[in-house]
Design an enzyme around this catalytic site. Sequence first.
Site, short mmCIF file in Angstrom:
data_model
loop_
_atom_site.label_atom_id
_atom_site.label_comp_id
_atom_site.label_asym_id
_atom_site.label_seq_id
_atom_site.Cartn_x
_atom_site.Cartn_y
_atom_site.Cartn_z
N LYS A 42 0.94 -0.83 -8.16
CA LYS A 42 1.60 -1.32 -6.94
C LYS A 42 2.14 -0.18 -6.08
CE LYS A 42 3.11 -5.73 -8.77
NZ LYS A 42 4.16 -6.35 -9.55
N LYS A 174 -0.53 11.23 -17.69
CA LYS A 174 0.38 11.87 -18.62
C LYS A 174 1.42 10.87 -19.11
CE LYS A 174 4.37 13.46 -17.01
NZ LYS A 174 5.19 12.49 -16.29
N LYS A 208 -0.35 17.93 -4.95
CA LYS A 208 0.55 18.18 -3.82
C LYS A 208 -0.02 19.36 -3.02
CE LYS A 208 4.70 16.62 -6.27
NZ LYS A 208 5.03 15.37 -5.60
N HIS A 266 4.17 19.16 -15.36
CA HIS A 266 4.31 19.62 -13.97
C HIS A 266 4.77 21.08 -13.88
CE1 HIS A 266 3.84 15.44 -13.34
NE2 HIS A 266 5.11 15.08 -13.33
#
Length: 512
Positions: A42, A174, A208, A266
């Site tokens: 969603k 992940k 990103k 990350h």
Amino acid sequence: MIKISEPVIERGLLRKCTVDLKELKVEPFTMIIFGGAGDLSKRKLMPGLYHLFDAGDLAAGFSVLSFGLPQKDDNAYRREMLGALSQFDAAPGEDKWEEFSRNLYYLPSRFDDEAGYEELCRKIDKISVPDQSYRTNIIFYMAVPPDMVPLIVGKLKKFNLCKGPFNARIVVEKPFGVDSRSARELNRTLVDAFDECQIFRIDHYLSKEPVQNILFFRFANFVFEQIWNRNYVDHVQITVAEDIGIEHRGGFYERTGVVRDIVQNHMLQILGLIAMEPPVGFSADYVRDEKTKVFNSVRIMEGADIDRHTVRGQYGAGAAGGGPVVGYRQERDVAPLSLQPTFFAAKFHIDNMRWAGVPFFLRTGKRLAKRITEICIQFKQLPLRLFGTPCDPNILVFTIQPDEKISLKFGVKYPYSIDEIYPVNMVFGYRDTFQVKARPDYERLLLDCIKGDLSLFVRQDSVEAMWQIVDPINARWESTPPKDFPNYRAGSWGPRQAQTLIEETGRSWLTV
Ligand code: BG6
């Protein structure tokens, strides 16, 4: 006349990169989202797919089928996804949505119910569009809790959906396991059914734009690469600060904690991009080879070193977003005496020729003073003091979010002064320069996966090498329970020990 030198050679790697990218195009595909009615779908997947469609990227043809519970039919699913887009993104145009949502389907089934997989095979035949070579491209997206993945993969294999007649890919989110051992186990399940080149392990930080810019900045500019090493760099800082708490994910966070949630993936991926050697080329494996070498060179800490060079924390009550907020232990689904850390800071070393002796300080946490992800590279002090005042060191800063920019701090002469140095910044602002917002994380990853470009996805050897860095830290922390939790106030910069960690080396956190 000054002779401008020719570019050294037009390296095959550049040609290769261009050719590779051009060769990869969007073919018709069918995406099966396991857990397609859930949160990830969603908030991220459906908005991402819709925007790609709206931009014309999916014109070749596509269908999306959600597999899972609860019971509902195609129309109810379409209505629910329209609601999700309006809630988490922006309400789509009526006609566009109508056109898009005709390609959405729902198959209600438990993940362990084989009748569901039989139906899945029939559905795929019905809804998929073959590509020009009459192949059916299928993407299995695991938008499910990690412990469901082996079960689903086993069923896909049993029903011959992994290789056989399809060009199949699997997307896994992940965390990839909870330590090296479980990551290897998960991988065994995956490679038993799929080849490595069919497996897309997502780390959304890699999509990103400003994170990708690290490689462009480093390897598209002659100047910086020359000074990107132990001779010029004093130290590196990586801060991933979040002002949010754990939101509605108490259960998940209680099992995960900050190291497994953010550091193992990350943060170490960012470290890999900052520290890696130039790759042979920019296709997936060249870049992934270099990152893995970095992870393998990070010095593994043990025992007392972990106590000395890492800091853990958990937030107590405080203030955020202009109002009071509860502490971690008061969040929903969190044990009242939980010892789960929500803050991490550490000093790492990379034992290779480029970085020997250069400390890398990492810091991340929930409910910190503000949301900011930043990488600061502080260069060494000048060896001589020619002017009256001491010069600040040059600092290069990559701000990943919320304002994407790169800045370089340097000193100039203060107006009318005789010998006063004044620090200023040269700034590249992503939005000011390009007049566009950075592409949302999932859009780029979805598109790459549809095209089959693995460059921004994580390879198994990296996953294991990253676990090997953090496993001893988790083990040490778990075997020596903290006595001072909660030890930082929500809305602060974390526990006091995080300041000490860096200040005792004569440096200080630059992201404030
Ligand atoms: C996710 C973590 O991977 O990344 C979350 O599970 C975290 O806990 C999120 O909040 C941060 O992502 P971003 O893109 O908002 O920095």
